[in-house]
Design a protein around this motif. Sequence first.
Motif, PDB file in Angstrom:
ATOM      1  N   ARG A  10       0.843  -1.180   0.000  1.00 35.52           N
ATOM      2  CA  ARG A  10       0.000   0.000   0.000  1.00 35.52           C
ATOM      3  C   ARG A  10       0.891   1.246   0.000  1.00 35.52           C
ATOM      4  O   ARG A  10       1.903   1.317   0.724  1.00 35.52           O
ATOM      5  N   ARG A  11       0.498   2.249  -0.782  1.00 36.13           N
ATOM      6  CA  ARG A  11       1.307   3.453  -0.935  1.00 36.13           C
ATOM      7  C   ARG A  11       0.843   4.558   0.013  1.00 36.13           C
ATOM      8  O   ARG A  11      -0.353   4.873   0.073  1.00 36.13           O
ATOM      9  N   VAL A  12       1.796   5.137   0.708  1.00 30.12           N
ATOM     10  CA  VAL A  12       1.515   6.248   1.613  1.00 30.12           C
ATOM     11  C   VAL A  12       2.319   7.465   1.169  1.00 30.12           C
ATOM     12  O   VAL A  12       3.537   7.365   0.964  1.00 30.12           O
ATOM     13  N   LEU A  13       1.656   8.586   1.006  1.00 31.83           N
ATOM     14  CA  LEU A  13       2.330   9.855   0.739  1.00 31.83           C
ATOM     15  C   LEU A  13       2.407  10.630   2.049  1.00 31.83           C
ATOM     16  O   LEU A  13       1.376  10.932   2.648  1.00 31.83           O
ATOM     17  N   VAL A  14       3.623  10.912   2.502  1.00 36.24           N
ATOM     18  CA  VAL A  14       3.839  11.687   3.724  1.00 36.24           C
ATOM     19  C   VAL A  14       4.221  13.103   3.318  1.00 36.24           C
ATOM     20  O   VAL A  14       5.235  13.311   2.640  1.00 36.24           O
ATOM     21  N   VAL A  15       3.412  14.074   3.727  1.00 35.74           N
ATOM     22  CA  VAL A  15       3.641  15.474   3.376  1.00 35.74           C
ATOM     23  C   VAL A  15       3.989  16.224   4.651  1.00 35.74           C
ATOM     24  O   VAL A  15       3.137  16.482   5.497  1.00 35.74           O
ATOM     25  N   GLU A  16       5.259  16.562   4.794  1.00 31.13           N
ATOM     26  CA  GLU A  16       5.770  17.167   6.027  1.00 31.13           C
ATOM     27  C   GLU A  16       7.045  17.927   5.699  1.00 31.13           C
ATOM     28  O   GLU A  16       7.952  17.373   5.094  1.00 31.13           O
ATOM     29  N   ASP A  17       7.093  19.227   6.079  1.00 31.96           N
ATOM     30  CA  ASP A  17       8.265  20.036   5.732  1.00 31.96           C
ATOM     31  C   ASP A  17       9.390  19.924   6.753  1.00 31.96           C
ATOM     32  O   ASP A  17      10.509  20.345   6.469  1.00 31.96           O
ATOM     33  N   GLU A  18       9.110  19.394   7.929  1.00 34.39           N
ATOM     34  CA  GLU A  18      10.170  19.176   8.915  1.00 34.39           C
ATOM     35  C   GLU A  18      10.823  17.831   8.604  1.00 34.39           C
ATOM     36  O   GLU A  18      10.247  16.770   8.823  1.00 34.39           O
ATOM     37  N   ARG A  19      12.042  17.891   8.079  1.00 38.74           N
ATOM     38  CA  ARG A  19      12.694  16.706   7.532  1.00 38.74           C
ATOM     39  C   ARG A  19      12.828  15.574   8.551  1.00 38.74           C
ATOM     40  O   ARG A  19      12.608  14.399   8.215  1.00 38.74           O
ATOM     41  N   THR A  20      13.175  15.912   9.793  1.00 40.46           N
ATOM     42  CA  THR A  20      13.363  14.875  10.801  1.00 40.46           C
ATOM     43  C   THR A  20      12.071  14.115  11.055  1.00 40.46           C
ATOM     44  O   THR A  20      12.054  12.881  11.129  1.00 40.46           O
ATOM     45  N   ILE A  21      10.967  14.867  11.172  1.00 39.28           N
ATOM     46  CA  ILE A  21       9.669  14.222  11.392  1.00 39.28           C
ATOM     47  C   ILE A  21       9.301  13.369  10.185  1.00 39.28           C
ATOM     48  O   ILE A  21       8.865  12.226  10.311  1.00 39.28           O
ATOM     49  N   ALA A  22       9.481  13.932   8.977  1.00 40.16           N
ATOM     50  CA  ALA A  22       9.130  13.208   7.761  1.00 40.16           C
ATOM     51  C   ALA A  22       9.880  11.891   7.657  1.00 40.16           C
ATOM     52  O   ALA A  22       9.294  10.834   7.351  1.00 40.16           O
ATOM     53  N   GLU A  23      11.180  11.921   7.919  1.00 37.10           N
ATOM     54  CA  GLU A  23      11.981  10.705   7.784  1.00 37.10           C
ATOM     55  C   GLU A  23      11.650   9.687   8.865  1.00 37.10           C
ATOM     56  O   GLU A  23      11.665   8.478   8.620  1.00 37.10           O
ATOM     57  N   THR A  24      11.328  10.177  10.079  1.00 29.74           N
ATOM     58  CA  THR A  24      10.954   9.265  11.164  1.00 29.74           C
ATOM     59  C   THR A  24       9.641   8.563  10.849  1.00 29.74           C
ATOM     60  O   THR A  24       9.501   7.349  11.022  1.00 29.74           O
ATOM     61  N   VAL A  25       8.663   9.344  10.359  1.00 33.20           N
ATOM     62  CA  VAL A  25       7.372   8.765   9.984  1.00 33.20           C
ATOM     63  C   VAL A  25       7.546   7.767   8.842  1.00 33.20           C
ATOM     64  O   VAL A  25       7.000   6.658   8.866  1.00 33.20           O
ATOM     65  N   ALA A  26       8.336   8.152   7.839  1.00 32.03           N
ATOM     66  CA  ALA A  26       8.555   7.279   6.687  1.00 32.03           C
ATOM     67  C   ALA A  26       9.212   5.966   7.104  1.00 32.03           C
ATOM     68  O   ALA A  26       8.816   4.882   6.645  1.00 32.03           O
ATOM     69  N   ALA A  27      10.213   6.051   7.980  1.00 35.04           N
ATOM     70  CA  ALA A  27      10.908   4.839   8.420  1.00 35.04           C
ATOM     71  C   ALA A  27       9.960   3.894   9.145  1.00 35.04           C
ATOM     72  O   ALA A  27       9.993   2.669   8.930  1.00 35.04           O
ATOM     73  N   ARG A  28       9.102   4.440   9.985  1.00 38.67           N
ATOM     74  CA  ARG A  28       8.170   3.589  10.735  1.00 38.67           C
ATOM     75  C   ARG A  28       7.154   2.943   9.791  1.00 38.67           C
ATOM     76  O   ARG A  28       6.845   1.747   9.901  1.00 38.67           O
ATOM     77  N   LEU A  29       6.632   3.718   8.846  1.00 38.08           N
ATOM     78  CA  LEU A  29       5.651   3.163   7.920  1.00 38.08           C
ATOM     79  C   LEU A  29       6.278   2.114   7.000  1.00 38.08           C
ATOM     80  O   LEU A  29       5.651   1.105   6.680  1.00 38.08           O
ATOM     81  N   ARG A  30       7.514   2.345   6.580  1.00 40.10           N
ATOM     82  CA  ARG A  30       8.202   1.333   5.766  1.00 40.10           C
ATOM     83  C   ARG A  30       8.416   0.049   6.562  1.00 40.10           C
ATOM     84  O   ARG A  30       8.311  -1.059   6.015  1.00 40.10           O
TER      85      ARG A  30
END
Length: 233
Positions: A10-30
Amino acid sequence: MDGTVGSSARRVLVVEDERTIAETVAARLRAEGFEVRLAGDGPSAVEAARRIQPDVVVLDVMLPGFDGLEVCRRIQAERPVPVLMLTARDDETDLLVGLAVGADDYLTKPFSMRELTARVHALLRRASRSAAPAAEPEMLRLGDLEINIAERRVHRAGAEAHLTPTEFDLLVHLARRPRTVLPRERLLADVWGWADASGTRTVDSHIKGLRRKIGADLIRTVHGVGYALETGR
């Protein structure tokens, strides 16, 4: 890790301008098995949603370019998709506006990664249920309220009410049990698919949206318990 994700993920688009938050969320979802793409501003988020056709969008409200509310409005106009909004402020007006433009749920920062992934899974379960053939009558009629299950359309006194997907699911759930008081916790479990009662304000916010669109007189509040749909005129 993107390269190891199968085509069925399933594809998730994470839209977040704070890079640290974006990468943390992406890592958990992956780690949960999702295919994740990132966008850091309003215009690139709309373009990414158009390009990758995500199954769910995790969307920060505060973005450069234009804000998350405008992003939500634009992507929902092109293709309905479940949206989880992230907000730094627990402001009810902001939340109601977000729900009005098509968001299905919201989380207030700071949030736990466990809570975020639980919400994403719940949104996807709800979307799958909504897409499944309805094993029930195609129409529900309560007084002057008419709900077309198959077409997901609602009319009151002949005038169409334009509901978000979550508002529609909530209304149908109440309409199946007219005049029955349904606790907030049960609505969270049945409509949102949540296993706990941590998001009762989500229910309250969606009820407010419904009242604005179909009339405040149709939904009765039982303080400290939940809500019931009256039968209409």
